[in-house]
Design a protein around this motif. Structure first.
Motif, PDB file in Angstrom:
ATOM      1  N   ARG A 121     -12.191   1.934  -8.067  1.00 21.71           N
ATOM      2  CA  ARG A 121     -12.772   3.218  -7.673  1.00 21.71           C
ATOM      3  C   ARG A 121     -12.721   3.487  -6.171  1.00 21.71           C
ATOM      4  N   ARG A 122     -13.125   2.545  -5.352  1.00 19.13           N
ATOM      5  CA  ARG A 122     -13.249   2.810  -3.917  1.00 19.13           C
ATOM      6  C   ARG A 122     -11.898   2.864  -3.206  1.00 19.13           C
ATOM      7  N   SER A 123     -11.012   1.934  -3.539  1.00 15.75           N
ATOM      8  CA  SER A 123      -9.767   1.798  -2.781  1.00 15.75           C
ATOM      9  C   SER A 123      -8.602   2.574  -3.381  1.00 15.75           C
ATOM     10  N   GLY A 124      -8.706   2.952  -4.656  1.00 14.59           N
ATOM     11  CA  GLY A 124      -7.575   3.575  -5.330  1.00 14.59           C
ATOM     12  C   GLY A 124      -6.511   2.579  -5.747  1.00 14.59           C
ATOM     13  N   ALA A 125      -6.749   1.291  -5.582  1.00 16.82           N
ATOM     14  CA  ALA A 125      -5.762   0.281  -5.960  1.00 16.82           C
ATOM     15  C   ALA A 125      -5.489   0.354  -7.455  1.00 16.82           C
ATOM     16  N   VAL A 126      -4.206   0.322  -7.818  1.00 16.93           N
ATOM     17  CA  VAL A 126      -3.815   0.312  -9.226  1.00 16.93           C
ATOM     18  C   VAL A 126      -3.928  -1.124  -9.726  1.00 16.93           C
ATOM     19  N   LEU A 127      -4.934  -1.391 -10.530  1.00 21.13           N
ATOM     20  CA  LEU A 127      -5.167  -2.732 -11.048  1.00 21.13           C
ATOM     21  C   LEU A 127      -4.390  -2.979 -12.334  1.00 21.13           C
ATOM     22  N   ALA A 128      -4.082  -1.909 -13.050  1.00 24.02           N
ATOM     23  CA  ALA A 128      -3.254  -2.013 -14.252  1.00 24.02           C
ATOM     24  C   ALA A 128      -2.501  -0.711 -14.426  1.00 24.02           C
ATOM     25  N   MET A 129      -1.232  -0.832 -14.776  1.00 26.57           N
ATOM     26  CA  MET A 129      -0.407   0.317 -15.137  1.00 26.57           C
ATOM     27  C   MET A 129       0.413  -0.127 -16.338  1.00 26.57           C
ATOM     28  N   ALA A 130      -0.059   0.258 -17.512  1.00 32.71           N
ATOM     29  CA  ALA A 130       0.481  -0.282 -18.755  1.00 32.71           C
ATOM     30  C   ALA A 130       1.305   0.760 -19.495  1.00 32.71           C
ATOM     31  N   ASN A 131       2.342   0.280 -20.164  1.00 33.99           N
ATOM     32  CA  ASN A 131       3.185   1.117 -21.004  1.00 33.99           C
ATOM     33  C   ASN A 131       3.427   0.400 -22.318  1.00 33.99           C
ATOM     34  N   GLN A 147     -14.850  11.994  -3.633  1.00 33.04           N
ATOM     35  CA  GLN A 147     -13.731  11.767  -2.711  1.00 33.04           C
ATOM     36  C   GLN A 147     -12.462  11.392  -3.463  1.00 33.04           C
ATOM     37  N   TYR A 148     -11.362  12.094  -3.153  1.00 26.12           N
ATOM     38  CA  TYR A 148     -10.056  11.742  -3.689  1.00 26.12           C
ATOM     39  C   TYR A 148      -9.484  10.597  -2.860  1.00 26.12           C
ATOM     40  N   VAL A 149      -8.982   9.572  -3.552  1.00 30.01           N
ATOM     41  CA  VAL A 149      -8.332   8.434  -2.911  1.00 30.01           C
ATOM     42  C   VAL A 149      -6.960   8.274  -3.559  1.00 30.01           C
ATOM     43  N   SER A 150      -5.914   8.299  -2.768  1.00 26.63           N
ATOM     44  CA  SER A 150      -4.572   8.204  -3.331  1.00 26.63           C
ATOM     45  C   SER A 150      -4.336   6.821  -3.928  1.00 26.63           C
ATOM     46  N   PRO A 151      -3.810   6.739  -5.150  1.00 30.45           N
ATOM     47  CA  PRO A 151      -3.536   5.442  -5.768  1.00 30.45           C
ATOM     48  C   PRO A 151      -2.447   4.682  -5.021  1.00 30.45           C
ATOM     49  N   SER A 152      -2.532   3.350  -5.073  1.00 33.60           N
ATOM     50  CA  SER A 152      -1.536   2.514  -4.396  1.00 33.60           C
ATOM     51  C   SER A 152      -1.213   1.303  -5.249  1.00 33.60           C
ATOM     52  N   LEU A 153       0.061   0.897  -5.247  1.00 32.91           N
ATOM     53  CA  LEU A 153       0.511  -0.294  -5.963  1.00 32.91           C
ATOM     54  C   LEU A 153       0.711  -1.497  -5.054  1.00 32.91           C
ATOM     55  N   LEU A 154       0.692  -1.296  -3.736  1.00 32.37           N
ATOM     56  CA  LEU A 154       0.860  -2.392  -2.792  1.00 32.37           C
ATOM     57  C   LEU A 154      -0.495  -2.775  -2.213  1.00 32.37           C
ATOM     58  N   ARG A 155      -0.815  -4.056  -2.266  1.00 31.22           N
ATOM     59  CA  ARG A 155      -2.118  -4.496  -1.768  1.00 31.22           C
ATOM     60  C   ARG A 155      -2.223  -4.252  -0.276  1.00 31.22           C
TER      61      ARG A 155
END
Length: 466
Positions: free
Chosen positions: A146-156, A320-328
């Protein structure tokens, strides 16, 4: 005595021979190197060009996801996050992050991702189990911190193994969580209500006439869930009333809703380091009274799963909108979309939507969640299908102090296709696993819930088009 002329001649010949051999050796290395750098395939017999080696892809929790040279790349965790990681060929990255990050990887730089392997595995497992059971075409899910926008899972789903990527079809390689667009359906109602509350145009207790059907802007808008003839704003969400949404947005300037939808991130891509869809948000000059109403309940616009997750995270993240990110460690962009008090009011209202509507489907006893379902008819051949649906759930947990935002999308289920029947239980399974990882104890007493609610009625999810 040696003839100086003869000695000089021999030295010149030797020098020329050395130069010729050096040039030949240089060209022997240069040709395959240029093939690699320009994307041309190497040929049998080419010498190996030694360099720093290809960098590894590493998860946020320290697991190696990809290692080794491009032409002999290995993926130790098999199908886990395969569409996100991608795969390589002789010349370098061909799909996913292997392709998107080919530059730094090819110079030997390790790349650390935000993905959490336990959460990724739990999300993939829940998605696959439900998708197979419902005989669906495919599905995707995204989990954000929630706070950082970090993508913890992206499943398909369906899955494939990048170690043997040629065995799968290109359709399965597709990272649908980022690139597939779909009409989101009723999940958008929560974002519309939040915008109107933020503008002071409604509040949770304000009531509106809400018959089961209403003639509106030249057509008829219908509801499916039985409900009272008068609904409060909260009850419009609780019963997923399309008729109620027409009352809420009637007379609201189109540019007001357009500004909020764009602030939520709709209509533009995300700087995710992976290809992702812009979605479709029609220009406000094309909005009619009917189009504004249908967009308010999620029809006539399209989004990707990661876009929807970022938008719903606004509600979880105190506006607050936080842009998602895949890089730590990648710094996100931020913007305030809603006042914190509006977002917290929505958190409580969506907690009530789950607790009084789909509690058994969307949460385990003692683990409170918040969210909204959607069931949208899919447009095929220019008309809305009566048999192909997109089932969605967007929400966050724990309800009282959100830490994670989750979006689930499943398309083409042939059984139990309603969002409440299919997408919400996937959300429940994901949250159950996360609660187990975190060793969260169940709440001993129910959290606070919204007031002025009607008696419970049998819940049946409302498709977005009537």
């Amino acid at each position: 005595m040696t003839d100086p002329t003869d000695f000089s001649t021999r030295m010149n010949r030797r020098t020329q021979l050395m130069l010729t051999l050096s040039a030949a050796a240089f060209l022997a290395v240069l040709v395959p190197f240029m093939r690699l750098s320009t994307g041309l395939p190497t040929l049998p017999g080419d010498p190996v060009v030694k360099g720093p080696g290809r960098g590894r892809l590493i998860s946020g929790d320290g697991q190696v996801l990809a290692s080794g040279p491009a032409r002999a790349r290995t993926y130790p965790l098999g199908q886990l996050a395969a569409q996100v990681i991608g795969f390589t060929g002789d010349a370098g990255g061909l799909e996913g992050l292997e392709r998107a990050l080919n530059g730094p990887l090819s110079t030997g730089q390790d790349q650390v991702l935000s993905l959490d392997t336990r959460m990724q595995a739990a999300t993939e497992r829940a998605l696959a189990t439900a998708g197979q059971r419902a005989n669906a075409q495919y599905g995707a899910a995204v989990v954000l911190e929630r706070r950082s926008g970090a993508v913890l899972a992206m499943a398909n789903w369906p899955h494939f193994d990048p170690n043997v990527w040629r065995a799968a079809s290109p359709a399965v390689w597709r990272n649908r969580a980022g690139v597939d667009e779909f009409e989101p359906g009723s999940v958008i109602k929560a974002l519309t209500v939040a915008a109107l509350m933020n503008e002071g145009r409604t509040d949770r207790a304000r009531t509106y006439p809400a018959p089961m059907r209403r003639r509106y802007a030249g057509t008829v808008i219908n509801d499916v869930v039985p409900h009272p003839e008068v609904l409060s704003t909260w009850q419009i969400l609780r019963y997923s009333s399309n008729v109620g949404m027409t009352e809420l947005v009637d007379g609201v300037p189109a540019d007001v809703l357009d500004a909020y939808f764009r602030a939520y991130g709709f209509g533009e891509g995300i700087a995710l380091r992976l290809p992702n869809a812009d979605g479709v948000l029609p220009p406000v000059t094309d909005w009619t009274r009917l189009r504004q109403a249908t967009m308010a309940f999620g029809q006539g616009m399209s989004v990707s799963a990661v876009q929807l997750a970022a938008a719903f995270n606004v509600l979880a993240n105190d506006g607050q909108y936080v842009s998602p990110s895949l890089l730590r460690g990648a710094p996100p962009s931020r913007r305030q979309v809603l006042r914190p008090d509006t977002a917290r009011e929505m958190q409580d209202m969506l907690h009530g939507v789950v607790d009084e509507g789909i509690q058994r489907n969307a949460e385990l006893p003692g683990y409170h969640t918040a969210g909204k379902t959607g069931t949208a008819q899919v447009a095929l051949g220019g008309r809305y299908s009566t048999w192909v649906y997109t089932s969605t759930f967007a929400g966050f947990f724990p309800a009282a102090a959100p830490q994670y935002t989750v979006v689930v999308m499943v398309r083409g289920a042939k059984e139990q296709y309603q969002g409440s029947q299919l997408a919400a239980p996937i959300f429940r399974e994901i949250t159950a696993d996360v609660a187990s990882f975190q060793a969260w104890a169940p709440e001993q007493r129910p959290a606070a819930t919204p007031t002025r609610r009607p008696a419970l009625l049998t819940h049946h999810e409302t498709p977005s088009r009537r």
